[in-house]
Design a protein around this motif. Structure first.
Motif, PDB file in Angstrom:
ATOM      1  N   MET A  61       0.800  -1.254   0.107  1.00 16.25           N
ATOM      2  CA  MET A  61      -0.021  -0.143  -0.070  1.00 16.25           C
ATOM      3  C   MET A  61       0.926   1.289   0.005  1.00 16.25           C
ATOM      4  O   MET A  61       1.933   1.265   0.872  1.00 16.25           O
ATOM      5  CB  MET A  61      -0.976  -0.127   1.545  1.00 16.25           C
ATOM      6  N   ARG A  62       0.436   2.344  -0.837  1.00 20.85           N
ATOM      7  CA  ARG A  62       1.298   3.432  -0.744  1.00 20.85           C
ATOM      8  C   ARG A  62       1.122   4.427   0.257  1.00 20.85           C
ATOM      9  O   ARG A  62       0.099   4.165   1.129  1.00 20.85           O
ATOM     10  CB  ARG A  62       1.116   4.170  -2.211  1.00 20.85           C
ATOM     11  N   GLN A  63       1.988   5.102   0.490  1.00 23.53           N
ATOM     12  CA  GLN A  63       1.835   6.166   1.775  1.00 23.53           C
ATOM     13  C   GLN A  63       0.579   6.872   1.714  1.00 23.53           C
ATOM     14  O   GLN A  63       0.173   7.439   0.520  1.00 23.53           O
ATOM     15  CB  GLN A  63       3.034   7.081   1.683  1.00 23.53           C
ATOM     16  N   ARG A  64       0.058   7.213   2.602  1.00 28.03           N
ATOM     17  CA  ARG A  64      -1.412   7.920   2.658  1.00 28.03           C
ATOM     18  C   ARG A  64      -0.982   9.516   2.719  1.00 28.03           C
ATOM     19  O   ARG A  64      -0.137   9.606   3.772  1.00 28.03           O
ATOM     20  CB  ARG A  64      -2.459   7.369   3.699  1.00 28.03           C
ATOM     21  N   TYR A  65      -1.560  10.212   2.180  1.00 25.85           N
ATOM     22  CA  TYR A  65      -1.634  11.677   2.414  1.00 25.85           C
ATOM     23  C   TYR A  65      -2.581  12.116   3.493  1.00 25.85           C
ATOM     24  O   TYR A  65      -3.750  11.437   3.687  1.00 25.85           O
ATOM     25  CB  TYR A  65      -1.677  12.325   1.124  1.00 25.85           C
ATOM     26  N   MET A  66      -2.668  13.497   4.030  1.00 24.59           N
ATOM     27  CA  MET A  66      -3.649  13.838   4.921  1.00 24.59           C
ATOM     28  C   MET A  66      -5.017  13.650   4.590  1.00 24.59           C
ATOM     29  O   MET A  66      -5.281  14.163   3.355  1.00 24.59           O
ATOM     30  CB  MET A  66      -3.207  15.228   5.217  1.00 24.59           C
ATOM     31  N   GLY A  67      -5.967  12.996   5.378  1.00 25.65           N
ATOM     32  CA  GLY A  67      -7.210  13.271   5.203  1.00 25.65           C
ATOM     33  C   GLY A  67      -7.659  11.810   4.175  1.00 25.65           C
ATOM     34  O   GLY A  67      -8.805  11.584   4.155  1.00 25.65           O
ATOM     35  N   GLU A  68      -6.729  11.091   3.739  1.00 26.62           N
ATOM     36  CA  GLU A  68      -6.898   9.980   2.717  1.00 26.62           C
ATOM     37  C   GLU A  68      -7.315   8.686   3.794  1.00 26.62           C
ATOM     38  O   GLU A  68      -6.748   8.679   4.940  1.00 26.62           O
ATOM     39  CB  GLU A  68      -5.834   9.638   2.114  1.00 26.62           C
ATOM     40  N   ARG A  69      -8.220   7.978   3.096  1.00 18.54           N
ATOM     41  CA  ARG A  69      -8.442   6.937   3.971  1.00 18.54           C
ATOM     42  C   ARG A  69      -8.891   5.755   2.819  1.00 18.54           C
ATOM     43  O   ARG A  69      -8.932   5.830   1.756  1.00 18.54           O
ATOM     44  CB  ARG A  69      -9.807   7.139   4.943  1.00 18.54           C
ATOM     45  N   GLY A  70      -8.961   4.732   3.535  1.00 19.04           N
ATOM     46  CA  GLY A  70      -9.418   3.223   2.697  1.00 19.04           C
ATOM     47  C   GLY A  70     -10.797   3.267   2.853  1.00 19.04           C
ATOM     48  O   GLY A  70     -11.660   3.187   3.637  1.00 19.04           O
ATOM     49  N   CYS A  71     -11.386   2.708   1.489  1.00 14.83           N
ATOM     50  CA  CYS A  71     -12.718   2.551   1.277  1.00 14.83           C
ATOM     51  C   CYS A  71     -13.264   1.342   1.928  1.00 14.83           C
ATOM     52  O   CYS A  71     -12.478   0.287   2.158  1.00 14.83           O
ATOM     53  CB  CYS A  71     -12.951   2.414  -0.326  1.00 14.83           C
ATOM     54  N   CYS A  72     -14.407   1.639   2.696  1.00 17.04           N
ATOM     55  CA  CYS A  72     -14.640   0.398   3.595  1.00 17.04           C
ATOM     56  C   CYS A  72     -15.415  -0.635   2.561  1.00 17.04           C
ATOM     57  O   CYS A  72     -15.548  -1.958   3.159  1.00 17.04           O
ATOM     58  CB  CYS A  72     -15.743   0.529   4.730  1.00 17.04           C
ATOM     59  N   TYR A  73     -15.346  -0.785   1.390  1.00 10.51           N
ATOM     60  CA  TYR A  73     -15.762  -1.996   0.678  1.00 10.51           C
ATOM     61  C   TYR A  73     -14.609  -2.590  -0.114  1.00 10.51           C
ATOM     62  O   TYR A  73     -14.279  -3.664  -0.033  1.00 10.51           O
ATOM     63  CB  TYR A  73     -16.900  -1.495  -0.370  1.00 10.51           C
ATOM     64  N   CYS A  74     -13.862  -1.525  -0.901  1.00 10.47           N
ATOM     65  CA  CYS A  74     -12.832  -2.056  -1.932  1.00 10.47           C
ATOM     66  C   CYS A  74     -11.457  -1.967  -1.086  1.00 10.47           C
ATOM     67  O   CYS A  74     -10.430  -2.422  -1.731  1.00 10.47           O
ATOM     68  CB  CYS A  74     -12.838  -1.596  -3.338  1.00 10.47           C
ATOM     69  N   GLN A  75     -11.513  -1.139  -0.144  1.00 11.71           N
ATOM     70  CA  GLN A  75     -10.096  -0.830   0.757  1.00 11.71           C
ATOM     71  C   GLN A  75      -9.218   0.016  -0.305  1.00 11.71           C
ATOM     72  O   GLN A  75      -7.945   0.135   0.347  1.00 11.71           O
ATOM     73  CB  GLN A  75      -9.538  -2.118   1.139  1.00 11.71           C
ATOM     74  N   GLU A  76      -9.447   0.340  -1.278  1.00 10.62           N
ATOM     75  CA  GLU A  76      -8.532   1.317  -1.994  1.00 10.62           C
ATOM     76  C   GLU A  76      -8.651   2.750  -1.351  1.00 10.62           C
ATOM     77  O   GLU A  76      -9.681   3.238  -0.625  1.00 10.62           O
ATOM     78  CB  GLU A  76      -9.195   1.574  -3.348  1.00 10.62           C
ATOM     79  N   VAL A  77      -7.456   3.265  -1.104  1.00  4.36           N
ATOM     80  CA  VAL A  77      -7.070   4.873  -0.715  1.00  4.36           C
ATOM     81  C   VAL A  77      -7.902   5.872  -1.336  1.00  4.36           C
ATOM     82  O   VAL A  77      -7.484   5.774  -2.759  1.00  4.36           O
ATOM     83  CB  VAL A  77      -5.738   4.812  -0.118  1.00  4.36           C
ATOM     84  N   PHE A  78      -8.597   6.714  -0.736  1.00  3.21           N
ATOM     85  CA  PHE A  78      -9.276   7.748  -1.453  1.00  3.21           C
ATOM     86  C   PHE A  78      -9.257   8.744  -0.777  1.00  3.21           C
ATOM     87  O   PHE A  78      -9.020   8.881   0.232  1.00  3.21           O
ATOM     88  CB  PHE A  78     -10.539   7.449  -2.175  1.00  3.21           C
ATOM     89  N   GLN A  79      -9.538   9.921  -1.395  1.00  5.51           N
ATOM     90  CA  GLN A  79      -9.476  11.469  -0.670  1.00  5.51           C
ATOM     91  C   GLN A  79     -10.927  11.630  -0.305  1.00  5.51           C
ATOM     92  O   GLN A  79     -11.744  11.860  -1.592  1.00  5.51           O
ATOM     93  CB  GLN A  79      -8.724  12.469  -1.390  1.00  5.51           C
TER      94      GLN A  79
END
Ligand SMILES: [Zn+2]
Length: 153
Positions: free
Chosen positions: A1-19
């Protein structure tokens, strides 16, 4: 998993990181169409359980829809036998789960929840009932297998 930027989180369905959207700071689901579809379906499912008014509105609108489209489901079942069979199996599983719940809540013969007995619920759908006991002795509630036709030799 790549580094998360401020405010980013994982989608509770697909687990992809999104803003999350700045208008929806609590957004827990990414904007992917499949995840949004799941989010709406889950919302609807929970709302129907929790909100009697919403439930009534939904019931009323599907009643109207059925009145305006008579024969739709009959045709659908004829055109989609595989889906129909799958739905039938899923409904069977839900019915079975409900029977197990009723069994676990049956307090007339033996108070399973409050007795000192440990209750073991065995069968598909029984796992979520595991919290319903606090126990010492053991009572086994075993779900009977459905009778299978005996094939003659
Ligand atoms: Zn997603």
């Amino acid at each position: 998993m790549r580094q998360r930027y401020m405010g980013e989180r994982g989608c509770c369905y697909c687990q992809e990181v999104f803003q999350p959207s700045k208008f929806q700071p609590l957004q827990a689901v990414c904007s992917g169409s499949e995840c949004q579809r799941k989010r709406r379906a889950d919302y609807h499912r929970n709302k129907i359980v929790d909100d009697p008014e919403y439930r009534e509105v939904c019931r009323d609108s599907s009643r109207k829809w059925r009145a305006a489209n008579p024969g739709y489901w009959k045709q659908y079942r004829e055109k989609h036998p595989a889906c129909t069979e799958q739905n039938r199996q899923q409904q069977k599983a839900r019915d079975q789960k409900q029977r197990l719940c009723q069994l676990a809540n049956n307090t007339s013969a033996l108070d399973l929840k409050h007795s000192v007995a440990q209750v073991w619920l065995v069968g598909p759908g029984a796992a979520h009932l595991a919290n319903n006991n606090s126990a010492r002795a053991q009572v086994w509630v075993i779900e009977a297998l459905s009778a299978r036709p005996v094939s003659s030799p």
